[in-house]
Structures are given as C-alpha cells and as structure tokens.
Scaffold this active site. Structure first.
Site, PDB file in Angstrom:
ATOM      1  N   ASP A   1       7.679  -5.645  14.403  1.00 34.62           N
ATOM      2  CA  ASP A   1       6.271  -5.499  14.787  1.00 34.62           C
ATOM      3  C   ASP A   1       6.197  -4.271  15.675  1.00 34.62           C
ATOM      4  O   ASP A   1       6.687  -4.294  16.811  1.00 34.62           O
ATOM      5  CB  ASP A   1       5.801  -6.748  15.538  1.00 34.62           C
ATOM      6  N   VAL A   2       5.610  -3.197  15.157  1.00 34.58           N
ATOM      7  CA  VAL A   2       5.638  -1.938  15.914  1.00 34.58           C
ATOM      8  C   VAL A   2       4.849  -2.017  17.218  1.00 34.58           C
ATOM      9  O   VAL A   2       4.996  -1.170  18.089  1.00 34.58           O
ATOM     10  CB  VAL A   2       5.147  -0.725  15.074  1.00 34.58           C
TER      11      VAL A   2
ATOM     12  N   GLY B   1       0.786  -1.229   0.000  1.00 31.00           N
ATOM     13  CA  GLY B   1       0.000   0.000   0.000  1.00 31.00           C
ATOM     14  C   GLY B   1       0.818   1.278   0.000  1.00 31.00           C
ATOM     15  O   GLY B   1       1.775   1.437  -0.763  1.00 31.00           O
TER      16      GLY B   1
ATOM     17  N   TYR C   1     -10.919   3.202  15.497  1.00 29.53           N
ATOM     18  CA  TYR C   1      -9.965   3.558  14.427  1.00 29.53           C
ATOM     19  C   TYR C   1      -9.871   5.077  14.297  1.00 29.53           C
ATOM     20  O   TYR C   1      -8.770   5.636  14.235  1.00 29.53           O
ATOM     21  CB  TYR C   1     -10.379   2.929  13.093  1.00 29.53           C
TER      22      TYR C   1
ATOM     23  N   LYS D   1      -6.573   7.695  14.847  1.00 32.93           N
ATOM     24  CA  LYS D   1      -6.044   8.624  13.854  1.00 32.93           C
ATOM     25  C   LYS D   1      -6.125  10.071  14.349  1.00 32.93           C
ATOM     26  O   LYS D   1      -5.297  10.909  13.987  1.00 32.93           O
ATOM     27  CB  LYS D   1      -6.745   8.427  12.509  1.00 32.93           C
TER      28      LYS D   1
ATOM     29  N   PRO E   1      -5.109  11.083   4.560  1.00 28.94           N
ATOM     30  CA  PRO E   1      -5.789  10.667   3.331  1.00 28.94           C
ATOM     31  C   PRO E   1      -7.209  10.193   3.601  1.00 28.94           C
ATOM     32  O   PRO E   1      -7.539   9.713   4.693  1.00 28.94           O
ATOM     33  CB  PRO E   1      -4.942   9.490   2.821  1.00 28.94           C
TER      34      PRO E   1
HETATM   35  N1  LIG Z   1      -6.249   2.810   2.806  1.00 32.78           N
HETATM   36  C1  LIG Z   1      -6.895   3.839   3.310  1.00 32.78           C
HETATM   37  O1  LIG Z   1      -8.048   4.131   2.926  1.00 32.78           O
HETATM   38  C2  LIG Z   1      -6.212   4.727   4.321  1.00 32.78           C
HETATM   39  C3  LIG Z   1      -6.745   6.011   4.528  1.00 32.78           C
HETATM   40  C4  LIG Z   1      -6.136   6.846   5.460  1.00 32.78           C
HETATM   41  C5  LIG Z   1      -5.045   6.398   6.172  1.00 32.78           C
HETATM   42  N2  LIG Z   1      -4.561   5.138   5.963  1.00 32.78           N
HETATM   43  C6  LIG Z   1      -3.414   4.728   6.762  1.00 32.78           C
HETATM   44  O2  LIG Z   1      -2.331   4.486   5.901  1.00 32.78           O
HETATM   45  C7  LIG Z   1      -1.424   3.575   6.519  1.00 32.78           C
HETATM   46  C8  LIG Z   1      -1.056   2.491   5.519  1.00 32.78           C
HETATM   47  O3  LIG Z   1      -2.218   1.743   5.190  1.00 32.78           O
HETATM   48  P1  LIG Z   1      -2.488   1.143   3.744  1.00 32.78           P
HETATM   49  O4  LIG Z   1      -3.777   1.687   3.272  1.00 32.78           O
HETATM   50  O5  LIG Z   1      -1.293   1.282   2.903  1.00 32.78           O
HETATM   51  O6  LIG Z   1      -2.776  -0.385   4.137  1.00 32.78           O
HETATM   52  P2  LIG Z   1      -1.954  -1.730   3.882  1.00 32.78           P
HETATM   53  O7  LIG Z   1      -1.700  -1.909   2.419  1.00 32.78           O
HETATM   54  O8  LIG Z   1      -2.695  -2.795   4.610  1.00 32.78           O
HETATM   55  O9  LIG Z   1      -0.546  -1.452   4.575  1.00 32.78           O
HETATM   56  C9  LIG Z   1      -0.396  -1.450   5.970  1.00 32.78           C
HETATM   57  C10 LIG Z   1       1.075  -1.577   6.310  1.00 32.78           C
HETATM   58  O10 LIG Z   1       1.220  -1.506   7.730  1.00 32.78           O
HETATM   59  C11 LIG Z   1       2.058  -2.554   8.158  1.00 32.78           C
HETATM   60  N3  LIG Z   1       1.728  -2.975   9.522  1.00 32.78           N
HETATM   61  C12 LIG Z   1       0.504  -3.281  10.028  1.00 32.78           C
HETATM   62  N4  LIG Z   1       0.613  -3.680  11.301  1.00 32.78           N
HETATM   63  C13 LIG Z   1       1.954  -3.628  11.607  1.00 32.78           C
HETATM   64  C14 LIG Z   1       2.716  -3.937  12.759  1.00 32.78           C
HETATM   65  N5  LIG Z   1       2.137  -4.393  13.889  1.00 32.78           N
HETATM   66  N6  LIG Z   1       4.052  -3.767  12.722  1.00 32.78           N
HETATM   67  C15 LIG Z   1       4.653  -3.320  11.597  1.00 32.78           C
HETATM   68  N7  LIG Z   1       3.995  -3.015  10.464  1.00 32.78           N
HETATM   69  C16 LIG Z   1       2.654  -3.176  10.475  1.00 32.78           C
HETATM   70  C17 LIG Z   1       1.841  -3.668   7.148  1.00 32.78           C
HETATM   71  O11 LIG Z   1       2.992  -4.479   7.081  1.00 32.78           O
HETATM   72  P3  LIG Z   1       3.109  -5.991   7.620  1.00 32.78           P
HETATM   73  O12 LIG Z   1       1.745  -6.603   7.544  1.00 32.78           O
HETATM   74  O13 LIG Z   1       4.105  -6.630   6.707  1.00 32.78           O
HETATM   75  O14 LIG Z   1       3.622  -5.840   8.998  1.00 32.78           O
HETATM   76  C18 LIG Z   1       1.671  -2.895   5.853  1.00 32.78           C
HETATM   77  O15 LIG Z   1       2.923  -2.663   5.263  1.00 32.78           O
HETATM   78  C19 LIG Z   1      -2.118   3.096   7.788  1.00 32.78           C
HETATM   79  O16 LIG Z   1      -1.608   3.814   8.893  1.00 32.78           O
HETATM   80  C20 LIG Z   1      -3.569   3.449   7.549  1.00 32.78           C
HETATM   81  O17 LIG Z   1      -4.259   3.635   8.754  1.00 32.78           O
HETATM   82  C21 LIG Z   1      -5.107   4.312   5.050  1.00 32.78           C
END
Ligand SMILES: NC(=O)c1ccc[n+]([C@@H]2O[C@H](COP(=O)([O-])OP(=O)(O)OC[C@H]3O[C@@H](n4cnc5c(N)ncnc54)[C@H](OP(=O)(O)O)[C@@H]3O)[C@@H](O)[C@H]2O)c1
Length: 252
Positions: free
Chosen positions: A60-61, A13, A153, A157, A183
């Site tokens: 793992d954060v 992502g 959630y 944020k 975003p």
């Molecule tokens: N998609 C949306 O609509 C959206 C909108 C606003 C904000 N966001 C934010 O954007 C960020 C990225 O999300 P995304 O949309 O790109 O989703 P995504 O494709 O599911 O990516 C999430 C990332 O976070 C990592 N992660 C999750 N839990 C973790 C942990 N305990 N330790 C280390 N890494 C961890 C995952 O890596 P691993 O699983 O390999 O650990 C993955 O690389 C998040 O903070 C999300 O809240 C997303």
C-alpha cells in the site's frame, strides 16, 4: 531486454498493461499493488507467456512504514531495478470543492503524491549507486488543465509533474532519466474507483467517446524507456482524439 522493472499499481489498467509490455519484450518485472489475488494471477500469466522473472509485492503506497519495510528487500531479492513506473494512483469523488470529502482528498494526496515520494526514495539509492535508471511517473492531463469538481485530483497530478521535474534536476549529474506521462481519458477501472464502485456512473464517463486504452499508454511508457542514453523524454501528453483539454471532450 533483461532489465529489472518495478511497476506500482500493476493489478489493473495502465499498470497491468505496462507489466505485460515489458514482460513481452523480455524484461523482468516486480509488480506492486494491494490486491494479492490479482498480483498472483498476473504473475502466472506473464511467467507462462513470456518466461521472464515475475515477482510480486503486496504494497500500500500510502503506508510509509510498508514502503520503507518492503521495497528495498524486494528489489534486492529481485536483482536490482533499472526502471520504476510510479503508476499507482486514483481519483476519489467528483464534486465541487466546497462539497467534496476531506477523506477523499487525503486518500488522493497520500496515494498520488506521498506514495510516489515514498517509493521513489526507496528506489533512487539503487539507481544512484549504478549511475543509471529511469523513473516514469504517471501524471495526467488533469495536472495541466484543472477541471471543475476535480481540484484535488488535478492538484495531485500537477504535483507529480513538478516532482518529476525537480528530481530530474537533482539527479542531473547521473545517467538517471525522469519522465512524466500525462494521459487524457483512459478506459480503466479508474472511474469505478472514483465513484466508489458506481459502475453505471463510471460507464457514462466513457459513453460516446473512443477513449484511450490502457495498452496505448503502456506502449508510450515502453517507448520512452527505450531511447538512446543521450536522449531523455521529459514529458509526454496523450489524449483521445475526441479530447482537446482536461475534461473537454467531444461526445458522439
Ligand atoms: N484512467 C484515466 O483516465 C487516467 C488518466 C490519466 C492518468 N491516470 C493515472 O493512471 C494511473 C493508473 O490508473 P488506471 O487508470 O490504470 O486505474 P486503475 O485501473 O484503477 O488502476 C489503479 C492502480 O493503482 C493501484 N493503487 C491504487 N491505490 C493504491 C495504493 N494505495 N497502493 C498501491 N497501489 C494502489 C491499484 O492497485 P490495488 O487496488 O491492487 O492496490 C491499481 O493497480 C493512476 O495514477 C491514474 O491517476 C489515469
């Protein structure tokens, strides 16, 4: 640019696209996440494509012990840190609060809030010592507008935004910058993770809407980190054209 950039959640992502755009422009990247095979694949891709230094960190954060044991030595081996993208995060579940899972709530708070604090606490001493650096925290429009069934959630944020503002105040005597990116709906694995792997339900989130793509967000992250020293972009909110607020979207 030859900067040293640490990105959490770089396996998919938004974080993956951030890794790509920084590397594409000649920055060195330290990529953190839990999925080892994905980290290895991204490292191979970026080293081959751009010839920059790519280091990986299985992290793992949520684990304070993991973060405290691994992040400092990883940065030292990497050669420093100029930019931190605190991107690792997730949503779990979409339920009325009264019906929601406490386990899901704990996972979100541990990842999105406590994880960001643990990582930032390890990185900031390097930035303080060099009197410069940029922390980019991944918030969300969910942190501005709560939406039904997303109370926890959204709260995490909102906490990201408040943490950014507080850290910016506390580091005001330095050249360190802090930015929150907020975003709206981005098409990533986010919804599949939220619905515990239910791909059909995840797809329905993006049906009828031209969602933001993760590379769009990465472009903004890259942009905010490339401003003159005098200029600090504190917050950026980006939405899909068909989105007007948190979960208010116009589906076609
Ligand atoms: N998609 C949306 O609509 C959206 C909108 C606003 C904000 N966001 C934010 O954007 C960020 C990225 O999300 P995304 O949309 O790109 O989703 P995504 O494709 O599911 O990516 C999430 C990332 O976070 C990592 N992660 C999750 N839990 C973790 C942990 N305990 N330790 C280390 N890494 C961890 C995952 O890596 P691993 O699983 O390999 O650990 C993955 O690389 C998040 O903070 C999300 O809240 C997303």
């Amino acid at each position: 640019m030859n900067r040293h950039v640490l990105i959490t959640g770089a396996t998919s992502g938004i974080g993956l696209e951030c890794a790509r755009i920084f590397a594409q422009h000649g920055d060195h990247v330290l990529l953190a996440g839990r999925r080892e095979e994905r980290l290895a694949a991204v490292k191979a891709e970026l080293e081959t494509a751009y010839g920059v230094q790519v280091q990986t960190l299985i992290l793992d954060v949520r684990s304070r012990e993991d973060v405290e044991a691994k992040v400092k030595p990883a940065i030292e081996a990497f050669g420093g840190v100029d930019v931190l993208v605190n991107n690792a995060g997730l949503a779990q579940g979409l339920d009325d609060f009264q019906d929601s899972s406490v386990d899901d709530a704990v996972t979100m708070i541990d990842t999105n809030v406590k994880g960001l604090i643990y990582v930032t606490k390890e990185v900031l001493p390097f930035m303080m010592a060099q009197n410069s650096g940029h922390i980019v925290n991944m918030g969300s429009t969910a942190g501005i507008y709560a939406y039904p069934k997303g109370a926890v959630y959204c709260a995490t944020k909102a906490a990201v935004k408040t943490l950014s503002d507080g850290i910016r105040m506390d580091t005001i005597g330095t050249d360190i910058k802090v930015t929150t990116i907020q975003p709206g709906i981005v098409e990533t694995d986010f919804s599949a993770v939220r619905f515990h792997g239910d791909e059909e339900r995840a797809k329905s989130v993006y049906a009828g809407i031209e969602a933001i793509q993760p590379e769009d967000v990465a472009d903004v992250v890259y942009y905010v980190t490339n401003q003159p020293r005098r200029l600090q972009i504190s917050d950026v909110t980006i939405m899909a054209n068909q989105q007007a607020a948190g979960f208010m979207v116009h589906k076609k």
